[in-house]
Design a protein around this motif. Sequence first.
Motif, PDB file in Angstrom:
ATOM      1  N   THR A  76       0.749  -1.223  -0.021  1.00  0.00           N
ATOM      2  CA  THR A  76      -0.213  -0.035  -0.012  1.00  0.00           C
ATOM      3  C   THR A  76       0.963   0.920  -0.120  1.00  0.00           C
ATOM      4  O   THR A  76       2.150   1.395   0.540  1.00  0.00           O
ATOM      5  CB  THR A  76      -0.939   0.003   1.160  1.00  0.00           C
ATOM      6  N   HIS A  77       0.336   2.089  -0.616  1.00  0.00           N
ATOM      7  CA  HIS A  77       0.945   3.539  -0.602  1.00  0.00           C
ATOM      8  C   HIS A  77       0.572   4.363   0.439  1.00  0.00           C
ATOM      9  O   HIS A  77      -0.698   4.339   0.773  1.00  0.00           O
ATOM     10  CB  HIS A  77       0.717   4.236  -2.118  1.00  0.00           C
ATOM     11  N   TYR A  78       1.057   5.254   1.103  1.00  0.00           N
ATOM     12  CA  TYR A  78       0.649   6.143   2.176  1.00  0.00           C
ATOM     13  C   TYR A  78      -0.483   7.013   1.655  1.00  0.00           C
ATOM     14  O   TYR A  78      -1.411   7.199   2.632  1.00  0.00           O
ATOM     15  CB  TYR A  78       1.773   7.014   2.742  1.00  0.00           C
ATOM     16  N   ASN A  79      -0.499   7.539   0.573  1.00  0.00           N
ATOM     17  CA  ASN A  79      -1.631   8.299   0.401  1.00  0.00           C
ATOM     18  C   ASN A  79      -2.848   7.585   0.274  1.00  0.00           C
ATOM     19  O   ASN A  79      -4.268   8.072   0.757  1.00  0.00           O
ATOM     20  CB  ASN A  79      -1.434   8.803  -1.167  1.00  0.00           C
ATOM     21  N   ALA A  80      -2.989   6.330  -0.317  1.00  0.00           N
ATOM     22  CA  ALA A  80      -4.115   5.550  -0.339  1.00  0.00           C
ATOM     23  C   ALA A  80      -4.522   4.978   1.131  1.00  0.00           C
ATOM     24  O   ALA A  80      -5.783   4.767   1.537  1.00  0.00           O
ATOM     25  CB  ALA A  80      -3.797   3.980  -1.229  1.00  0.00           C
ATOM     26  N   SER A 101      -5.404   3.664 -10.018  1.00  0.00           N
ATOM     27  CA  SER A 101      -6.939   4.068  -9.849  1.00  0.00           C
ATOM     28  C   SER A 101      -6.500   5.282  -8.618  1.00  0.00           C
ATOM     29  O   SER A 101      -7.270   6.168  -8.673  1.00  0.00           O
ATOM     30  CB  SER A 101      -7.535   3.079  -9.126  1.00  0.00           C
ATOM     31  N   ASN A 102      -5.730   5.131  -7.978  1.00  0.00           N
ATOM     32  CA  ASN A 102      -5.336   6.185  -6.955  1.00  0.00           C
ATOM     33  C   ASN A 102      -4.914   7.599  -7.474  1.00  0.00           C
ATOM     34  O   ASN A 102      -5.288   8.590  -7.210  1.00  0.00           O
ATOM     35  CB  ASN A 102      -4.305   5.794  -5.776  1.00  0.00           C
ATOM     36  N   ASN A 103      -4.100   7.492  -8.679  1.00  0.00           N
ATOM     37  CA  ASN A 103      -3.667   8.538  -9.347  1.00  0.00           C
ATOM     38  C   ASN A 103      -5.024   9.282  -9.995  1.00  0.00           C
ATOM     39  O   ASN A 103      -5.053  10.369  -9.653  1.00  0.00           O
ATOM     40  CB  ASN A 103      -2.810   8.105 -10.388  1.00  0.00           C
ATOM     41  N   PHE A 104      -5.902   8.401 -10.412  1.00  0.00           N
ATOM     42  CA  PHE A 104      -7.128   9.259 -11.210  1.00  0.00           C
ATOM     43  C   PHE A 104      -7.978   9.677  -9.873  1.00  0.00           C
ATOM     44  O   PHE A 104      -8.780  10.565 -10.330  1.00  0.00           O
ATOM     45  CB  PHE A 104      -7.895   7.889 -11.871  1.00  0.00           C
ATOM     46  N   LEU A 105      -8.003   9.033  -8.823  1.00  0.00           N
ATOM     47  CA  LEU A 105      -8.917   9.267  -7.835  1.00  0.00           C
ATOM     48  C   LEU A 105      -8.345  10.765  -7.199  1.00  0.00           C
ATOM     49  O   LEU A 105      -9.350  11.783  -6.828  1.00  0.00           O
ATOM     50  CB  LEU A 105      -8.865   8.482  -6.700  1.00  0.00           C
ATOM     51  N   MET A 109     -11.408   2.345  -4.015  1.00  0.00           N
ATOM     52  CA  MET A 109     -10.185   2.330  -3.691  1.00  0.00           C
ATOM     53  C   MET A 109      -9.917   1.940  -2.163  1.00  0.00           C
ATOM     54  O   MET A 109      -8.630   0.878  -1.987  1.00  0.00           O
ATOM     55  CB  MET A 109      -9.453   3.600  -3.930  1.00  0.00           C
ATOM     56  N   ALA A 110     -10.756   2.154  -1.400  1.00  0.00           N
ATOM     57  CA  ALA A 110     -10.632   1.723   0.219  1.00  0.00           C
ATOM     58  C   ALA A 110     -10.712   0.253   0.320  1.00  0.00           C
ATOM     59  O   ALA A 110      -9.820  -0.331   0.916  1.00  0.00           O
ATOM     60  CB  ALA A 110     -11.732   2.605   0.881  1.00  0.00           C
ATOM     61  N   LEU A 126       1.639  10.398  -9.587  1.00  0.00           N
ATOM     62  CA  LEU A 126       0.506  11.437  -9.939  1.00  0.00           C
ATOM     63  C   LEU A 126       0.941  11.906 -11.112  1.00  0.00           C
ATOM     64  O   LEU A 126       1.240  13.087 -11.403  1.00  0.00           O
ATOM     65  CB  LEU A 126       0.552  12.514  -8.960  1.00  0.00           C
ATOM     66  N   GLN A 127       0.750  11.010 -12.216  1.00  0.00           N
ATOM     67  CA  GLN A 127       0.984  11.234 -13.758  1.00  0.00           C
ATOM     68  C   GLN A 127      -0.128  12.210 -14.364  1.00  0.00           C
ATOM     69  O   GLN A 127      -1.380  12.227 -13.716  1.00  0.00           O
ATOM     70  CB  GLN A 127       1.069  10.208 -14.410  1.00  0.00           C
ATOM     71  N   PRO A 128       0.058  12.983 -15.280  1.00  0.00           N
ATOM     72  CA  PRO A 128      -1.049  13.688 -15.926  1.00  0.00           C
ATOM     73  C   PRO A 128      -2.089  12.913 -16.449  1.00  0.00           C
ATOM     74  O   PRO A 128      -1.801  11.882 -16.915  1.00  0.00           O
ATOM     75  CB  PRO A 128      -0.486  14.518 -16.877  1.00  0.00           C
ATOM     76  N   GLN A 129      -3.468  13.410 -16.297  1.00  0.00           N
ATOM     77  CA  GLN A 129      -4.511  12.748 -17.042  1.00  0.00           C
ATOM     78  C   GLN A 129      -4.697  13.275 -18.416  1.00  0.00           C
ATOM     79  O   GLN A 129      -4.809  14.206 -18.834  1.00  0.00           O
ATOM     80  CB  GLN A 129      -5.788  12.800 -16.251  1.00  0.00           C
ATOM     81  N   ILE A 130      -4.780  12.286 -19.520  1.00  0.00           N
ATOM     82  CA  ILE A 130      -4.935  12.732 -20.926  1.00  0.00           C
ATOM     83  C   ILE A 130      -6.381  12.595 -21.222  1.00  0.00           C
ATOM     84  O   ILE A 130      -6.891  11.305 -21.230  1.00  0.00           O
ATOM     85  CB  ILE A 130      -4.027  11.816 -21.656  1.00  0.00           C
TER      86      ILE A 130
END
Length: 998
Positions: free
Chosen positions: A148-152, A390-394, A425-426, A858-862
């Motif tokens: 798990t990543h700390y953000n999530a 999915s976390n990136n997009f959230l 995501m949770a 946190l990549q850009p969304q296209i």
Amino acid sequence: MMVEVGSIVVVLLSLFSGVQGLPTRRSWATQSPSCGYESCPATKADALNVHLVPHTHDDVGWLKTVDQYFYGDRNDIQHAGVQYILDSVVQQLLSDPGKRFIYVETAFFYRWWRQQTESMREDVKTLVNQGRLEFINGGWCMNDEASTHYNAIIDQMTLGLRFLKDTFGDCGRPRVAWHIDPFGHSREQASLFAQMGFDGFFFGRLDYQDKIARMKQKEMELMWRGSASLTPPFADLFTGVLPNGYNPPPGFCWDQSCADTPIQDDVNLEDYNVDSIVSNFINIAHDQANMYKTNHIIMTMGSDFQYENANLWYKNMDKLIRYVNEQQKHGSNVSVFYSSPSCYLNELHQSNLTWSVKDDDFFPYADGPHDFWTGYFTSRPAFKRYERMSNNFLQICNQLEVLGGKSSREGPNGKGESDTLKEAMAVAQHHDAVSGTEKQHVANDYAKRLSKGWDQCQILVSNALSALSGNESPSIYCQHLNISVCPTSEELGTFSVTLYNPLVRRITWTVRLPVNGTQYSVTDPSGKVVDNEVVPVSNFTRDLRRDRGYAVNELLFQVSIPALGFSTYSVSRTGKIKNVPVRKPEKHDGHAAPLSIKNEFYKVTFDPLTGFLSEIQNLENMMTLPVTQNFYWYRASEGNEESIQPSGAYIFRPNSSQPMPVTKVAQTYTIQNSLVQEVYQNFSSWCSQVVRLYRGQPFLELEWTVGPVPDGDKVGKEIISRFDTKLETNGYFYTDANGREVLERRRDYRKTWPLKQTEPIAGNYYPVNSRIYIKDKKTQLTVLTDRSQGGSSITDGSLELMLHRRLLVDDNRGVGEPLSEPGEFNDGLVVRGRQLLFLSSPEDASALHRPQAQQEYLQPQILLYPLPSSKLGKLEFSAVQSELPLNVHLLTLGQWDANTVLLRLEHQFEKMESANYSQPATVDLQKLFSWFQIESLDELSLSANQRLSEMKRLAWRIKDAYSYNLKKKWTYGVGADPPVITLQPMEIRTFLIRIQFK
């Protein structure tokens, strides 16, 4: 007759309660709240106090899906129905004010709560207010700690704790963290729990050697220092290891799923067993007390999905309490009673003892000499990547929900919302979800839930961008760009590309779009022509996508995207549709000159004999490192004469210390132009890689494709990518903890106990969530990953990451099926991913890879529009006045309610990590945003469920140079006057802000 008898019993019970001085249900239902430590039972100073903790452990998916577990469906797989557990437990608590119960998984309780009548809800609120139904941990799930990543983690905890706070007020706020089932424990998890305001943390699993040592030394309870950067006690957390995992003591399980003998207390019957059970219990209590420091011990009375018929448990525990306590008349010093983890913790605190301090973590976990739970660090690698994306997009969805205002939720693209993806995501953070340790049909369900969340957030994001740009044209998402599939760019001669950047700093990004033309014109938001190149779609990708797309080429161009904003570029085809010839792989005979690629930062050389990477040069500091990279596979053990333990979803156990190379020679070809330098390496029919340098890119990119892993030879395989250098590392290497602080690892060594190493490969694997590196005094080689993986340094100067696993047998830890994912076409899973390599001095390394890790995360969304940019309204937007400093990251920007927004800022460097960036950072919040102004703000705990000024934690006496003030509870106050805030290294600050759009 039956009804009359039942009525008499109820009356007699009520009278009996009155005789004993216990309140009737009507009277205790109207009592004022007395939850928390005030509700704890009385204890005896001269007794061995046994805290019985009735509990159930309800996995949010594992052998069955979340829905199947809640409703009790598919009991042919596992008998479990969470709704019946809660029904049964609540009825037992309502019938007897002496009983207690704890509950953990908010995802299940939330479902149950929505189905209850108002009368039942009021009864449950009374139970909570009295502390008899107590929520522990409180997250949406009990999350994994390795993958798990700390953000999530923060998000899923916030979601669960917010529901409890909104529903039950302060009595719904858990005081204790409770991770009884995760398979190893992360130091960062302890740090996050401490910053959320928890007083203590209990878990059930730790390495068997570690546990033996701790039992002998009475070190089963300790103070865990969760951060090397945050000043104590801000990340310190009292931590206890439970004696029986999370099960009852042997012989004392009274669930309908258990076979232990009930207490038979009728002296007229042959099977009367009170004396033997009481004697056994008292002996167990004394044995357990010998492993702990105080005259208080805890016993977990429950296990997986137990208490569906709570009467079985409580009827026997009532008898146990009665008969054990009666022995005090005959000299016994054991006092047993219903309790909770928080009440037990409170007694430990009142003991005023001094506790030892631990500052490393509890990885890796093993429950036997050959049973290392290090395989799940990589299991289900495709889902691990999907969860990360999915976390990136959230986060993008959350941000644009704020920036787009009401129009984001209902606009030209329909109604969208973020809650579906938040909840999915949770759920995905559960320790049998992103960990990869669930059945295949459950993994499919997790992915389906995320997909539904994407659908809703895509509508929201499109609406928000329409509102911000003034453009109501329909947008198109291309979700298969990693295999060069996007019908819009493939078919249209003119289209626009909008990219949203969730970071609060301008970034440069390289766009790759599948196309069928050979010449294109690309213009930026100001109309300026942008360099572009067209390259052929590789054979690797053609084979991988099968019939899902027909593009023959890829269009490449670089974009610049403003902080917390978007840019729109226009693309037009200018040439005819035709193929760009695909280069054929070249064989290596050792006579050709070495192949190399180069940009402004690096020169990378390949061995002409093998086709492997052979050397990396950092052109800025004139540093050269010979390094060989190849793919290998470990043969998975299926058990042998030494141990029957095989490799499986949880366990990693290779049958040899020497992995097999996928090949000794890779076929290669190269593509080199003004934007990119690429070397394509073909290792086998199921393993390939592209080594890539983009213009202006300060790192080397390796895009690997692995699968379907062959299994025709009936051999399970675990695939690694390994880098071999001559760095003198002396057994040391370094891995991150959940994407934040880095921990030093040492081969065949544990800091707090003497290790007897029995598995030299698996026993040295650690979770890698975002980075791993090796170094000597002058040189550091860092690898960033795009998902959680297992990694290690098995020999000095070597670094390896496990990419994929395909196994043929189950590892006997409950999942009941081999980890052999079928993939989309039922012939085995194919996985594609990226690694980023940095070569630098140790002093310069963090300044390079920490910001890049956030950009990868946190990549850009296209989004694509089937129109030229001239018809799309505003082409560039930024929501900020000025960018954040490089050491500060916008962690959270999300809508809290109709009038307020949740904001988190974090310092993303550790103490002493960087001369320039490990300094305190100051941010003026009022001058940060340009799109809105902050009218008011309130600083909260990390989990946003209490004001920071009101957050009080228990203070403990510890064996440490730091002296805590034991005369008062710690109060965490605001460090600076908002809106100007200061962030110390690794500090996260959380605010609830009221905004007004400008």
